[in-house]
Design an enzyme around this catalytic site. Structure first.
Site, PDB file in Angstrom:
ATOM      1  N   HIS A 123       0.873  -1.180   0.000  1.00  7.78           N
ATOM      2  CA  HIS A 123       0.000   0.000   0.000  1.00  7.78           C
ATOM      3  C   HIS A 123       0.913   1.233   0.000  1.00  7.78           C
ATOM      4  CE1 HIS A 123      -2.790   2.945   1.794  1.00  7.78           C
ATOM      5  NE2 HIS A 123      -3.778   2.133   1.456  1.00  7.78           N
ATOM      6  N   ASP A 199       2.944  -4.603   7.951  1.00  6.59           N
ATOM      7  CA  ASP A 199       1.709  -3.832   7.836  1.00  6.59           C
ATOM      8  C   ASP A 199       0.552  -4.811   8.027  1.00  6.59           C
ATOM      9  OD1 ASP A 199      -0.594  -2.588   6.952  1.00  6.59           O
ATOM     10  OD2 ASP A 199       0.303  -1.756   5.131  1.00  6.59           O
ATOM     11  N   GLN A 202      -4.710  -5.334   6.927  1.00  5.35           N
ATOM     12  CA  GLN A 202      -5.730  -6.238   6.384  1.00  5.35           C
ATOM     13  C   GLN A 202      -5.721  -7.598   7.084  1.00  5.35           C
ATOM     14  OE1 GLN A 202      -8.009  -5.294   4.339  1.00  5.35           O
ATOM     15  NE2 GLN A 202      -7.162  -3.415   3.488  1.00  5.35           N
ATOM     16  N   LYS A 225     -10.651  -0.525  10.201  1.00  5.15           N
ATOM     17  CA  LYS A 225     -10.891  -1.694   9.349  1.00  5.15           C
ATOM     18  C   LYS A 225     -11.297  -2.907  10.181  1.00  5.15           C
ATOM     19  CE  LYS A 225      -7.316  -0.330   6.035  1.00  5.15           C
ATOM     20  NZ  LYS A 225      -7.982   0.229   4.861  1.00  5.15           N
ATOM     21  N   CYS A 367      -4.760   2.541  -3.679  1.00  2.00           N
ATOM     22  CA  CYS A 367      -3.513   3.041  -3.074  1.00  2.00           C
ATOM     23  C   CYS A 367      -2.357   2.070  -3.275  1.00  2.00           C
ATOM     24  CB  CYS A 367      -3.685   3.337  -1.592  1.00  2.00           C
ATOM     25  SG  CYS A 367      -4.900   4.598  -1.251  1.00  2.00           S
TER      26      CYS A 367
END
Ligand SMILES: Cc1ncc(COP(=O)(O)O)c(C=O)c1O
Lengths: 409, 170
Positions: A123, A199, A202, A225, A367
């Site tokens: 991202h 990261d 998700q 999220k 993104c």
């Protein structure tokens, strides 16, 4: 399936809304999830009963507000499997978590010629902070490639990682859904003397997160999220690493003492939390964690696998070669993020026609422009699944695609 | 709430399915300008042949959604053969059509991107937009306005470049 979607749906007030006379079929949770009443209530309750600034007042509602804010940190620490709350830094979102690492750790450890290894599927949040350091300091950026199935190409990992100071990668791709073998990458990276930044934007919403098992050194996620509010995210890192890092933003909260000729930084974790923090948002995040734990993360993930499999199978069955779903074909090896191309209808047009029947999907580059170039597309449409989605939602998407076809062909 | 029929008028779909003036022109004499929509990755390429203060020919390349493609197609039909001044007036009129403000006291370009139009802002009452008026429905879908104006901003930039080129004696 242990998860009762009918019951779960009832917990999300927004899902009762109508769009163009149709119930909302929300398939954009990878962008931001909806919020259960429990989260909204917890925030409202704070504001209505005990809200005050934290770490300041000695009066009782200020103490209660502080207690709730720090209780949220305890919940996050447990949710991540962190060793202590001193390892949990609240940030604005995962983007700020990564920037914190790039500014604090990066600017004290990286100079001209030092290398950072990223992947082609990052991202922009895990690209731009490092590109800034490249422009500013002349650091070298290397990239792990992505193959036709959307998997990281790890054949050259050992050569690529040689001499690298940090490896930064996403655990689940927000475009392809790919679940990356982070523990394996971390082993090789550590053997080469590199730190690993993950990261988890998700991943944490859908999986049981255990930072120690992932073997990473920095881990970030974002609350909005995972059923929580906007405005809060988190950086996790081991205490020794955080202790050695210089402060990031300066101001109130993050100091122990300020004189006119200097200051002393506060202890962890407040050392990295300058200014009044997102208090109600932390409480909302804590409530989101409680909600997810009550449902059970194993069931959340099992539901995701089952629904992802149903979506891939039923979309292919109905639309055949007209639909191309990007990323790994095996539902067990991916998250519930389904980027697709449908005929040659532009994603904007697909998304617009779907909206007419209440189906919310994202269209664009998500993104991740370098990855889009790698896939050879300018944009994709993306449907993403969460615990409040069911087969009927997938069927609504599938039928709406047929209407788009009728309009544009 | 506006419905899909406000957006996807038949004439728009016709231009999308059968785009006019697609292709390329040799450069020089034509100038080639690219426009990007950073939000969705759409790109438009305009080839523009300006001589004797007139748009002698233009061609459109690139890829994008039905709105950006049909807007570019209609634009090409609208400005081909027009004088540069007429083309600029059409740009101003179209951008004003795309303005989300109901009431406009001037013909000013509030998008900024088409600043190449230049000159004092005057209303464009004489400009007939014809088919282009079908794009008016886009205004009710604010995120799509950028799709509709992409080719027009690119054309404005192309006109500037073409005039600069002809102003410098070779
Ligand atoms: C993989 C990934 N990383 C980072 C982000 C950025 O999240 P935020 O905007 O909350 O910082 C996102 C979501 O947009 C994402 O999907």
């Amino acid at each position: 399936m242990a998860l009762d979607v009918e019951l779960v749906k009832k917990d999300f007030p927004i899902l009762d809304q109508l769009v163009h006379g149709h119930r909302i079929v929300y398939l954009d949770s990878a962008s931001s999830s909806q919020k259960p009443a429990a989260v909204l209530d917890a925030m409202q309750q704070l504001y209505e009963t005990t809200y005050a600034n934290v770490h300041r007042g000695v009066y009782s509602i200020a103490e209660e507000s502080t207690r709730l804010y720090e209780e949220a940190r305890t919940k996050v620490a447990a949710f991540l499997g962190a060793a202590s709350t001193r390892e949990v830094i609240f940030t604005k979102n995962v983007t700020e978590a990564i920037n914190l690492v790039a500014y604090s750790w990066g600017r004290s450890n990286l100079g001209p010629g030092d290398a950072v290894l990223l992947t082609e599927m990052e991202h922009h949040a895990n690209l731009v902070p490092w590109l800034q350091l490249k422009a500013e300091r002349g650091i070298e950026l290397r990239y792990l490639g992505v193959d036709g199935d959307g998997q990281l190409i790890l054949d050259d990992l050992e050569q690529l990682v040689a001499g690298v100071k940090l490896v930064g990668l996403t655990l689940v791709s927000n475009v392809l859904g790919t679940l990356n073998p982070v523990a394996e990458v971390a082993r090789v990276a550590h053997a080469a003397g590199a730190l690993v930044l993950v990261d988890g934007a998700q991943y944490t919403p859908h999986f049981t997160t255990r930072v120690a098992e992932l073997g990473c050194d920095f881990y970030g996620f974002t609350a909005h999220k995972m059923l929580g509010p906007t405005g809060i995210g988190c950086l996790w890192a081991r205490e020794s690493l955080l202790e050695a890092m210089p402060i990031f933003l300066g101001g109130g909260e993050m100091i122990r003492d300020v004189r006119l000729d200097g200051f002393t930084a506060n202890e962890l974790p407040w050392k990295f939390e300058a200014g009044t923090p997102p208090i109600a948002e932390a409480v909302g995040l804590g409530a989101a964690i409680d909600y997810l734990l009550a449902v059970g993360m194993a069931d959340v993930r099992a539901h995701e696998i089952e629904l992802t499999r149903y979506a891939m199978e039923s979309l292919h069955e109905r639309h055949g070669d007209d639909i191309r779903i990007f990323g790994p074909p095996d539902a067990e090896k991916r998250g519930g993020v389904l980027s697709f191309a449908y005929k040659d209808i532009h994603p904007h047009d697909i998304s617009q026609v779907l909206d007419e029947v209440g189906v919310c999907v994202r269209a664009g580059h998500h993104c991740a422009k370098p990855l889009m170039r790698r896939l050879g597309v300018g944009a994709t449409a993306r449907a993403s699944l969460y615990l409040y989605n069911d087969e009927a939602d997938v069927d609504a998407l599938s039928s709406a695609l047929t209407s788009a076809d009728r309009l544009f062909s | 709430m506006p419905g899909l029929e406000d957006l996807y008028r038949e004439i728009i779909l016709d231009h999308y399915r059968n785009p006019r003036n697609r292709g390329e022109l040799p450069t020089p004499p034509a100038v080639r300008v690219e426009g990007f929509n950073p939000l969705c990755g759409d790109e438009i390429v305009v080839f523009l042949d300006v001589a004797d203060d007139r748009v002698q020919d233009l061609r459109i390349g690139g890829q994008g959604c039905s709105i950006s493609q049909s807007s570019a197609s209609m634009m090409s039909a609208a400005v081909k053969g027009k004088t540069v001044a007429e083309a600029r007036a059409t740009i101003r009129a179209f951008k004003s059509l795309m303005s989300i403000h109901e009431q406009r006291l001037d013909g000013a370009d509030d998008d900024g991107a088409g600043a190449g139009a230049g000159g004092p802002s005057v209303p464009e009452p004489e400009v007939k937009l014809g088919d282009l008026e079908a794009l008016q429905g886009v205004v009710r879908f604010p995120v799509r306005i950028k799709c509709a104006t992409l080719s027009w901003n690119t054309l404005a930039q192309g006109l500037d470049e073409a005039q600069e080129t002809s102003a410098t004696p070779s």
